[in-house]
Design a protein around this motif. Structure first.
Motif, mmCIF file in Angstrom:
data_model
loop_
_atom_site.group_PDB
_atom_site.id
_atom_site.type_symbol
_atom_site.label_atom_id
_atom_site.label_comp_id
_atom_site.label_asym_id
_atom_site.label_seq_id
_atom_site.Cartn_x
_atom_site.Cartn_y
_atom_site.Cartn_z
ATOM 1 N N THR A 168 1.374 -0.980 -0.243
ATOM 2 C CA THR A 168 0.120 -0.136 0.021
ATOM 3 C C THR A 168 0.773 1.136 -0.007
ATOM 4 N N GLN A 193 -1.817 2.691 -2.314
ATOM 5 C CA GLN A 193 -2.144 4.091 -1.514
ATOM 6 C C GLN A 193 -1.308 4.955 -1.732
ATOM 7 N N SER A 194 -0.190 4.814 -1.394
ATOM 8 C CA SER A 194 1.129 5.934 -1.401
ATOM 9 C C SER A 194 2.392 6.276 -2.022
ATOM 10 N N LEU A 225 -5.585 3.304 -6.787
ATOM 11 C CA LEU A 225 -6.702 3.602 -5.933
ATOM 12 C C LEU A 225 -5.215 4.690 -4.614
ATOM 13 N N GLU A 227 -3.744 7.698 -2.802
ATOM 14 C CA GLU A 227 -4.525 8.788 -2.161
ATOM 15 C C GLU A 227 -3.143 9.247 -1.387
ATOM 16 N N GLY A 228 -1.801 9.602 -2.356
ATOM 17 C CA GLY A 228 -1.543 10.555 -1.883
ATOM 18 C C GLY A 228 -0.218 10.132 -3.048
ATOM 19 N N HIS A 254 -9.302 9.112 -6.164
ATOM 20 C CA HIS A 254 -8.840 8.493 -4.247
ATOM 21 C C HIS A 254 -7.981 9.887 -3.954
ATOM 22 N N LEU A 255 -7.097 10.326 -5.194
ATOM 23 C CA LEU A 255 -5.872 11.637 -4.570
ATOM 24 C C LEU A 255 -6.364 12.541 -3.656
ATOM 25 N N ASN A 256 -6.176 12.358 -3.078
ATOM 26 C CA ASN A 256 -6.597 13.581 -1.531
ATOM 27 C C ASN A 256 -4.466 14.413 -1.655
ATOM 28 N N HIS A 257 -3.664 14.165 -1.134
ATOM 29 C CA HIS A 257 -2.606 14.869 -1.687
ATOM 30 C C HIS A 257 -1.723 14.568 -2.399
ATOM 31 N N SER A 280 -7.796 15.014 -11.061
ATOM 32 C CA SER A 280 -7.630 14.946 -9.152
ATOM 33 C C SER A 280 -8.920 14.946 -8.163
#
Length: 389
Positions: A168, A193-194, A225, A227-228, A254-257, A280
């Motif tokens: 992840t 995820q990162s 998936l 997120e960062g 899903h990317l927030n950062h 994004s």
């Protein structure tokens, strides 16, 4: 020599140590250096073999401090094999190894091969002082990996690599990896995820004359998936060679950062950054590290290139924080900030850290332009913070 029985205080201390719950003992062992953890075996019978189940194993070259590098190498190898031989696993939460300048490629391959046979490793951290230090094939056989942090090494997955289905978090710092090898690795990590790709100096192979078959667009499509995401200068240039589309084929929902190291005097890099941002929709935080834009040759860009009215499809409805480092106060940088502010209704803070070459007069002029002159702001309450070097 006359033998003195233990005092009452010593007995009470021994009883206290012996009656600690197992989870407390394991927590204590993870908070102290490995050498000290091994020495706890003398505290009491209960502690004698507890270190063998330690969930975190940290080996560094400073564990041995002999003057001769070769002796350091064999001392470290011996320590690692000693711990692994008696470790009763089967799950190792964290395996960390820093070899510094020690050349132990073949021995490290044997260590990882032994580790892969009977253990599940959740987090793997490896660093060296030599980027040509190639990760052994046995690394790709490790089971259960969730976090991987690599620093100063070379990554070349074998053709037989089956992927890491549980991974992840992936953090690559100064890792030498070609586009082809990166594709082979990341395309088989479906739960990522990162993802961090950063470097000091040149962190990736130079751009081939014919371009890349695997670009940043392809990379981002492999990680639905995510997120960062962080990527710095040379990786960005290498993977964006040939340009980016207006928008990614599949959005990063899903990317927030997002962290990007870009040169805003190059239109190609601005377009690449805008492609990622436009794709994004749930971004909450954007951090830009500006290249030394004031020292780069200025390229011609169309008039009103970053006019907010020209970007009706750019929506940052969830963005709360915009942070810019090494800001040189060039016109394109200012226009870029204004564009983001015009598209972010939930923006709470804009923090700009100035380049050391920005004079006090330029700083005052910038503040006047951003605070007093009218320009579209989707969030009038957003705080503007200017940080001088």
């Amino acid at each position: 020599m006359e033998h003195h029985p233990p005092t009452r205080t010593q007995s009470l201390y021994s009883d206290f140590i012996s009656t600690l719950p197992q989870n407390i003992i394991e927590d204590i062992l993870t908070r102290i250096p490995l050498q000290e953890a091994l020495r706890t075996s003398v505290l009491s019978k209960k502690w004698r073999h507890t270190w063998r189940g330690m969930p975190k194993l940290v080996f560094t070259d400073n564990m041995v401090n002999h003057l001769r590098i070769q002796l350091n190498k064999y001392k470290l190898i011996s320590a690692i094999f000693h711990v692994l031989l008696f470790h009763n696993g089967p799950t190792i939460v964290e395996f960390r190894c820093s070899v510094g300048e020690l050349h132990m490629e073949s021995e490290f391959a044997q260590i990882l091969s032994y580790l892969a046979r009977g253990n599940t490793v959740k987090e793997f951290i490896f660093s060296s002082d030599n980027r040509s230090n190639k990760l052994p094939v046995s690394f790709f056989a490790l089971q259960g990996l969730e976090h991987v942090h690599l620093e100063n090494c070379t990554l070349e997955p074998p053709l037989t690599f089956n992927g890491v289905s549980s991974l992840t978090v992936m953090n690559f710092q100064n890792v030498e990896v070609s586009a082809q090898m990166l594709q082979r690795f990341i395309s088989k990590c479906p739960l990522l995820q990162s993802f961090i790709l950063i470097e000091v100096g040149k962190g990736i192979e130079s751009v081939p004359a014919g371009g890349n078959n695997f670009t940043l667009v392809d990379l981002l499509q492999c990680v639905p998936l995510l997120e960062g995401f962080a990527i710095t200068k040379h990786y960005m240039k290498y993977l964006c060679a040939g340009g980016m589309p207006h928008q990614l084929p599949t959005p990063l929902v899903h990317l927030n950062h997002l962290f990007l190291h870009v040169c805003l005097v190059e239109q190609n890099e601005i377009s690449s950054a805008l492609c990622i941002i436009r794709s994004s929709p749930v971004l909450e935080r954007i951090v830009f590290l500006m290249d030394n834009n004031d020292k780069s040759p200025v390229q011609q860009t169309p008039a009103n290139f970053l006019d907010p009215e020209g970007y009706p499809d750019l929506k940052l409805d969830h963005l709360e924080m915009l942070e810019i480092h090494n800001y040189s106060n060039l016109p394109l940088e200012m226009e870029f900030v204004k564009l983001i502010m015009a598209k972010s209704p939930e923006l709470e803070e804009v923090r700009i850290r100035l380049n050391s070459n920005v004079s006090a007069d330029e700083e005052r002029k910038m503040l006047k332009e951003m605070l007093l002159l009218p320009f579209p702001r989707a969030s009038p309450s957003a705080k503007l913070i200017i940080v001088s070097p």
